[in-house]
Design a protein around this motif. Structure first.
Motif, PDB file in Angstrom:
ATOM      1  N   ILE A  33       9.568  -1.068   1.401  1.00 25.27           N
ATOM      2  CA  ILE A  33       9.599  -2.511   1.617  1.00 25.27           C
ATOM      3  C   ILE A  33      10.648  -3.110   0.673  1.00 25.27           C
ATOM      4  CG2 ILE A  33       8.173  -4.601   1.813  1.00 25.27           C
ATOM      5  CD1 ILE A  33       7.088  -2.156   3.416  1.00 25.27           C
ATOM      6  N   GLU A  41      10.402  -8.263   4.201  1.00 25.31           N
ATOM      7  CA  GLU A  41       9.180  -7.452   4.244  1.00 25.31           C
ATOM      8  C   GLU A  41       9.214  -6.408   5.351  1.00 25.31           C
ATOM      9  OE1 GLU A  41       5.450  -9.723   2.472  1.00 25.31           O
ATOM     10  OE2 GLU A  41       6.192 -10.706   4.274  1.00 25.31           O
ATOM     11  N   GLU A  42      10.283  -6.441   6.153  1.00 29.82           N
ATOM     12  CA  GLU A  42      10.392  -5.427   7.201  1.00 29.82           C
ATOM     13  C   GLU A  42      10.787  -4.104   6.547  1.00 29.82           C
ATOM     14  OE1 GLU A  42       9.649  -5.450  10.482  1.00 29.82           O
ATOM     15  OE2 GLU A  42       8.796  -7.411  10.036  1.00 29.82           O
ATOM     16  N   PRO A  43      10.018  -3.046   6.795  1.00 32.15           N
ATOM     17  CA  PRO A  43      10.272  -1.793   6.067  1.00 32.15           C
ATOM     18  C   PRO A  43      11.567  -1.099   6.488  1.00 32.15           C
ATOM     19  CG  PRO A  43       8.588  -1.492   7.727  1.00 32.15           C
ATOM     20  CD  PRO A  43       8.916  -2.951   7.733  1.00 32.15           C
ATOM     21  N   LYS A  62      -2.046 -17.446   8.704  1.00 28.49           N
ATOM     22  CA  LYS A  62      -1.082 -18.123   7.822  1.00 28.49           C
ATOM     23  C   LYS A  62      -0.553 -17.159   6.772  1.00 28.49           C
ATOM     24  CE  LYS A  62      -3.280 -22.621   7.830  1.00 28.49           C
ATOM     25  NZ  LYS A  62      -4.207 -23.411   7.023  1.00 28.49           N
ATOM     26  N   LEU A  63      -1.441 -16.316   6.235  1.00 27.97           N
ATOM     27  CA  LEU A  63      -1.051 -15.408   5.151  1.00 27.97           C
ATOM     28  C   LEU A  63      -0.302 -14.186   5.674  1.00 27.97           C
ATOM     29  CD1 LEU A  63      -4.346 -15.522   3.030  1.00 27.97           C
ATOM     30  CD2 LEU A  63      -2.218 -16.744   2.592  1.00 27.97           C
ATOM     31  N   LYS A  77      -3.944  -5.708  -3.261  1.00 28.81           N
ATOM     32  CA  LYS A  77      -2.752  -6.104  -2.515  1.00 28.81           C
ATOM     33  C   LYS A  77      -2.014  -4.891  -1.965  1.00 28.81           C
ATOM     34  CE  LYS A  77      -3.764 -10.204  -3.764  1.00 28.81           C
ATOM     35  NZ  LYS A  77      -4.506 -11.023  -2.825  1.00 28.81           N
ATOM     36  N   ASP A  78      -2.556  -3.711  -2.214  1.00 28.58           N
ATOM     37  CA  ASP A  78      -1.884  -2.498  -1.760  1.00 28.58           C
ATOM     38  C   ASP A  78      -2.887  -1.604  -1.033  1.00 28.58           C
ATOM     39  OD1 ASP A  78      -0.269  -0.320  -1.350  1.00 28.58           O
ATOM     40  OD2 ASP A  78      -0.326   0.377  -3.431  1.00 28.58           O
ATOM     41  N   PRO A  93      -4.627 -20.975  -0.558  1.00 34.53           N
ATOM     42  CA  PRO A  93      -3.480 -20.102  -0.848  1.00 34.53           C
ATOM     43  C   PRO A  93      -2.312 -20.390   0.096  1.00 34.53           C
ATOM     44  CG  PRO A  93      -5.240 -18.854   0.208  1.00 34.53           C
ATOM     45  CD  PRO A  93      -5.740 -20.251   0.063  1.00 34.53           C
ATOM     46  N   PHE A  94      -1.098 -20.198  -0.403  1.00 35.34           N
ATOM     47  CA  PHE A  94       0.119 -20.398   0.396  1.00 35.34           C
ATOM     48  C   PHE A  94       0.833 -19.072   0.583  1.00 35.34           C
ATOM     49  CE2 PHE A  94      -0.570 -24.553  -1.477  1.00 35.34           C
ATOM     50  CZ  PHE A  94      -0.205 -25.440  -0.475  1.00 35.34           C
ATOM     51  N   ARG A  95       1.410 -18.924   1.769  1.00 34.10           N
ATOM     52  CA  ARG A  95       2.261 -17.760   2.007  1.00 34.10           C
ATOM     53  C   ARG A  95       3.636 -18.076   1.445  1.00 34.10           C
ATOM     54  NH1 ARG A  95       5.150 -15.770   6.751  1.00 34.10           N
ATOM     55  NH2 ARG A  95       5.284 -13.513   6.569  1.00 34.10           N
ATOM     56  N   PRO A 138       4.966 -13.383  -2.688  1.00 32.02           N
ATOM     57  CA  PRO A 138       4.865 -12.902  -1.308  1.00 32.02           C
ATOM     58  C   PRO A 138       3.768 -11.846  -1.137  1.00 32.02           C
ATOM     59  CG  PRO A 138       7.150 -12.968  -1.999  1.00 32.02           C
ATOM     60  CD  PRO A 138       6.322 -13.216  -3.226  1.00 32.02           C
ATOM     61  N   THR A 139       3.477 -11.092  -2.188  1.00 29.75           N
ATOM     62  CA  THR A 139       2.443 -10.068  -2.112  1.00 29.75           C
ATOM     63  C   THR A 139       1.066 -10.652  -2.395  1.00 29.75           C
ATOM     64  OG1 THR A 139       4.069  -8.529  -2.982  1.00 29.75           O
ATOM     65  CG2 THR A 139       1.795  -7.776  -2.975  1.00 29.75           C
ATOM     66  N   TYR A 140       0.987 -11.498  -3.420  1.00 28.57           N
ATOM     67  CA  TYR A 140      -0.316 -12.004  -3.871  1.00 28.57           C
ATOM     68  C   TYR A 140      -0.719 -13.313  -3.197  1.00 28.57           C
ATOM     69  CZ  TYR A 140      -1.218  -8.655  -7.592  1.00 28.57           C
ATOM     70  OH  TYR A 140      -1.523  -7.516  -8.284  1.00 28.57           O
ATOM     71  N   PHE A 141       0.200 -14.000  -2.520  1.00 33.69           N
ATOM     72  CA  PHE A 141       0.005 -15.339  -1.980  1.00 33.69           C
ATOM     73  C   PHE A 141      -0.160 -16.312  -3.155  1.00 33.69           C
ATOM     74  CE2 PHE A 141      -2.400 -12.583   1.151  1.00 33.69           C
ATOM     75  CZ  PHE A 141      -1.310 -12.403   1.975  1.00 33.69           C
ATOM     76  N   THR A 188       3.794  -1.744  -6.996  1.00 33.68           N
ATOM     77  CA  THR A 188       2.698  -2.504  -7.607  1.00 33.68           C
ATOM     78  C   THR A 188       2.849  -2.486  -9.129  1.00 33.68           C
ATOM     79  OG1 THR A 188       1.322  -1.692  -5.820  1.00 33.68           O
ATOM     80  CG2 THR A 188       0.188  -2.769  -7.629  1.00 33.68           C
ATOM     81  N   THR A 237      -1.756   0.927   1.019  1.00 34.33           N
ATOM     82  CA  THR A 237      -0.949   2.049   1.525  1.00 34.33           C
ATOM     83  C   THR A 237      -1.800   3.301   1.703  1.00 34.33           C
ATOM     84  OG1 THR A 237       0.867   1.180   0.218  1.00 34.33           O
ATOM     85  CG2 THR A 237       1.154   3.381   1.108  1.00 34.33           C
ATOM     86  N   LYS A 285      -0.597  -6.729   7.223  1.00 28.26           N
ATOM     87  CA  LYS A 285       0.792  -6.536   6.793  1.00 28.26           C
ATOM     88  C   LYS A 285       1.105  -5.044   6.628  1.00 28.26           C
ATOM     89  CE  LYS A 285       2.626  -9.602   3.770  1.00 28.26           C
ATOM     90  NZ  LYS A 285       2.695 -10.552   2.630  1.00 28.26           N
ATOM     91  N   HIS A 305       1.411  -3.114   9.912  1.00 32.02           N
ATOM     92  CA  HIS A 305       2.710  -3.409  10.525  1.00 32.02           C
ATOM     93  C   HIS A 305       3.832  -2.673   9.783  1.00 32.02           C
ATOM     94  CE1 HIS A 305       5.981  -5.738  12.247  1.00 32.02           C
ATOM     95  NE2 HIS A 305       6.388  -6.023  11.020  1.00 32.02           N
ATOM     96  N   GLN A 306       3.799  -2.771   8.442  1.00 30.48           N
ATOM     97  CA  GLN A 306       4.897  -2.202   7.654  1.00 30.48           C
ATOM     98  C   GLN A 306       4.958  -0.677   7.745  1.00 30.48           C
ATOM     99  OE1 GLN A 306       3.880  -4.041   3.929  1.00 30.48           O
ATOM    100  NE2 GLN A 306       5.359  -5.680   4.177  1.00 30.48           N
ATOM    101  N   SER A 336      -5.793 -19.537  -8.203  1.00 34.15           N
ATOM    102  CA  SER A 336      -6.636 -18.516  -8.832  1.00 34.15           C
ATOM    103  C   SER A 336      -5.980 -17.138  -8.863  1.00 34.15           C
ATOM    104  CB  SER A 336      -7.974 -18.442  -8.083  1.00 34.15           C
ATOM    105  OG  SER A 336      -7.744 -18.176  -6.714  1.00 34.15           O
ATOM    106  N   GLY A 355     -10.614 -21.558  -4.468  1.00 30.70           N
ATOM    107  CA  GLY A 355     -10.487 -20.102  -4.373  1.00 30.70           C
ATOM    108  C   GLY A 355      -9.903 -19.646  -3.054  1.00 30.70           C
ATOM    109  N   SER A 403       4.722   3.071  -3.255  1.00 31.78           N
ATOM    110  CA  SER A 403       3.846   1.894  -3.284  1.00 31.78           C
ATOM    111  C   SER A 403       3.315   1.647  -4.689  1.00 31.78           C
ATOM    112  CB  SER A 403       2.665   2.078  -2.335  1.00 31.78           C
ATOM    113  OG  SER A 403       3.119   2.107  -1.027  1.00 31.78           O
ATOM    114  N   GLY A 404       2.943   2.731  -5.362  1.00 33.58           N
ATOM    115  CA  GLY A 404       2.414   2.602  -6.722  1.00 33.58           C
ATOM    116  C   GLY A 404       3.447   2.036  -7.677  1.00 33.58           C
TER     117      GLY A 404
END
Lengths: 386, 288
Positions: free
Chosen positions: B138, B127-129, A271-272, A216-217, B118-120, B209-212, B14, A219, A247, A250-251, B216, A49, B10-11
């Motif tokens: 974004i 991702e820079e706005p 890392k993330l 994940k949002d 998890p991986f990035r 990139p958003t969810y990693f 998503t 905003t 994130k 920053h954004q 899972s 997880g 943003s909405g």
């Protein structure tokens, strides 16, 4: 006909693969057999997880300590043995994992869980086990449950809240904080203390927002802070949401400091979140940037044994095992009642600071270093170790 | 006003994610009357295939993108042939159990292959706005939205303008009659699963990139995308897209203007309300 038969076999293999994948916790440092003389430590933590890295760190730190202690005669003469039970970072799984550690692994003592939400869910099961348990969970709510077998691996979060609110006011000069917390047991558990401390320093939050676990949002939350002209964001939550918030801050160009929960500066969060984590400030029990030679020697050894640097859970679980050993050796026994009584008297100073317990088993020593992320690295700002 | 626009942007971003995943539900439902409860896990597998090709093996992004589509497509074809075709004429619950089993299988396979952490995933669109009139946009989110809408248009074109697409629709409407017209239903359904899995893989690469990327990551996306497909009108391509965008915007606005504490309760309360008032979905028409 023959082709149908082949497909049926392949289907069967698929089902077998499915079943094989479902079994096991993925990490079991100890062997499955228990000698009657072993001192079995049941470590309940997440190895799957979103918090999998935390569990890995816990296990590796604990294994290092057991190796050291066994070389010096063990736990009151009994060789230590670690059994890992995966809680997946999930409350329901955690209850089963604690039960398995007690009933199936016949643990003499428990370490973990780490997530407050898991510890709170499993507290009745662990209490019924009637064996000493040292948890690294820090939600103040845990210490209101009256579990006499439960001890803290670090001070409860009220201490961290106090440290960070004070630091925010006195060092970061935040007078109009936005308070954002994760909407689960950990964030909610610390919320009353956060509100109390902010009020104590006469800096009530100009806006208070929640973040749903797994979101994940954020905003809306960052926009709310900007619209309320907050001059800092005080955040209390876990690793995945910390990365998302870093994130977003920053954004969306929030100008003030982001400070608060230790997850903000956790290596897994870094890392993330990548470079977005730069500037985040939090109090933690152990920092990679700690100049203390003992700390640096531990980091070096950890790297050589496991191939990577620890987060603060590695040294913390190393210390927690040593606390158990100190108590066992003081009691001269691994009898649960004697071990518990010895834990109440224990005084130990390790990599993550001092350990000392009150009558409820809460760690009252207080230990932390405040760090800031600069160019992706922890930099120590202040040492507030007790 | 700036806040409202920011929340809408943003909405929609998503919502684009939900829509991309909801499309996969729609495809398999239309072609084979199967609700694939492993759809989110196929998205996860797609993210990991993309991660392996793009990050670990350093393939160019476009090649990794196509590679993930093809590999996931092959997986979809095999899954249909091995796990779903044998139970095609069984009770609907049998299919449900098979897809739930597939979900567990994929999660465990991913955990064994790529590990539990998890991986990035690098955001290929950035991702820079970009700041437009005080609104932060974004590029990655815009990219996801554009590709989700493009996928919808491509699907509509495929289903309505190509012989294969028309054959797949014919099979979905009446399998027996379609087979009388020299259409091979088995082949068409298999192809649909291949396309559905391929699209899910693309969605996985876009949202990682958003969810990693983690083993899972599928379930939370599945739940939202399924809700989006129901709101829009289950089985409708346009409904899935509109439902996804609607859900994303509803989440964002409820967190912004009502309560971030009760965001989930408000949004899913809204879903129940929609189902009570218009059970077929908000965005389906007579022709759907």
């Amino acid at each position: 006909m023959l082709r149908d038969g082949i497909w049926r076999w392949i289907s069967g293999l698929g089902v077998l693969a499915l079943l094989s994948g479902c079994g096991g916790s993925g990490l079991s440092p100890g062997s499955s057999s228990k000698s009657s003389s072993d001192f079995v430590i049941g470590l309940v933590g997440p190895i799957t997880g979103s918090f999998a890295e935390v569990g890995k760190n816990e296990s590796q730190g604990a294994q290092m300590a057991i190796k050291d202690i066994n070389q010096k005669g063990g736990f009151a003469g009994h060789p230590g043995k670690l059994v890992f039970e995966d809680d997946g970072g999930l409350p329901a799984t955690g209850v089963n994992s604690v039960a398995r550690a007690i009933q199936q692994d016949h643990a003499n003592a428990l370490l973990g869980p780490d997530l407050s939400t898991v510890t709170l869910a499993a507290i009745q099961t662990s209490e019924q086990g009637a064996i000493p348990q040292i948890t690294s969970s820090i939600s103040p709510a845990i210490w209101t449950k009256g579990d006499k077998w439960l001890f803290g691996g670090r001070p409860n979060d009220a201490t961290n809240v106090d440290i960070m609110v004070k630091y925010g006011v006195q060092q970061l000069h935040v007078t109009k904080p936005a308070l954002i917390y994760s909407n689960e047991a950990y964030g909610q558990g610390s919320l009353p203390e956060l509100q109390k401390q902010l009020s104590h320093y006469n800096t009530p939050p100009v806006v208070q927002e929640a973040v749903q676990p797994g979101t994940k949002d954020v905003t809306a939350q960052v926009e709310a802070a900007k619209n309320a002209h907050a001059d800092g964001i005080l955040w209390w939550g876990l690793i995945p949401e910390s990365a998302v918030l870093e994130k977003a801050v920053h954004q969306f160009g929030f100008e003030g400091p982001l400070y608060g929960a230790n997850a903000l500066v956790n290596p897994d969060t870094l890392k993330l979140a990548g470079s977005s984590a730069d500037g985040a400030i939090a109090a933690i029990t152990f920092s990679l940037a700690d100049p203390n030679p003992t700390a640096q020697a531990f980091i070096k050894r950890y790297q050589s044994e496991w191939g990577g640097v620890p987060d603060d859970h590695g040294p913390l679980y190393y210390d927690m095992v040593h606390v158990l050993a100190t108590a066992a050796n003081k009691a001269g026994s691994i009898d649960p009642t004697k071990l518990r009584e010895a834990l109440l008297q224990v005084s130990y100073t390790g990599l993550t600071g001092a350990f000392k317990y009150d009558a409820n088993g809460a760690d009252v020593a207080g230990s932390a270093v405040i760090v800031k992320i600069i160019s992706g690295q922890q930099t120590v700002l202040q040492d507030v170790r007790g | 006003m700036g806040t409202l626009v920011q929340l809408l942007v943003s909405g929609l971003s998503t919502g684009g994610i939900y829509a991309a995943v909801a499309l996969g539900f729609t495809l398999t439902w239309r072609a084979a009357a199967v609700i694939n409860f492993a759809q989110g896990d196929v998205v996860m597998i797609g993210a990991f295939i993309g991660l392996t090709l793009f990050v670990f093996l350093h393939w160019p992004f476009l090649l990794a993108f196509v590679g993930a589509f093809i590999l996931a497509g092959v997986l979809g074809s095999v899954v249909e042939r091995v796990m779903l075709r044998p139970v095609r004429n069984a009770e609907v619950w049998t299919t449900v159990v098979v897809t739930v089993g597939l979900s567990i299988l994929l999660q465990n396979a991913a955990r064994i292959i790529w590990g539990p952490q998890p991986f990035r995933f690098p955001a290929v669109f950035g991702e820079e706005p970009m700041h437009l009139a005080g609104i932060a946009i974004i590029p990655q989110s815009v990219g996801v939205l554009v590709i989700a809408v493009s996928l919808m248009l491509l699907q509509e074109l495929f289903f309505h303008r190509t012989m294969t697409g028309k054959a797949m629709r014919a099979v979905a409407q009446d399998r027996q009659t379609a087979s009388l017209m020299a259409i091979n239903p088995d082949r068409m359904i298999n192809l649909t699963f291949a396309v559905s899995f391929g699209i899910a893989a693309i969605a996985g690469i876009l949202i990682a990139p958003t969810y990693f990327a983690s083993f899972s990551m599928g379930l939370p996306i599945s739940i939202r995308a399924f809700a989006a497909a129901i709101i829009g009108g289950f089985g409708s391509v346009r409904g899935s897209i509109a439902g996804g965008l609607f859900l994303g915007v509803a989440e964002s606005l409820s967190a912004g203007y009502l309560s971030s504490t009760y965001e989930d309760a408000i949004v899913f309360g809204l879903v129940i309300l929609v189902l009570l008032i218009r059970p077929v979905g908000l965005f389906v028409t007579e022709t759907d």
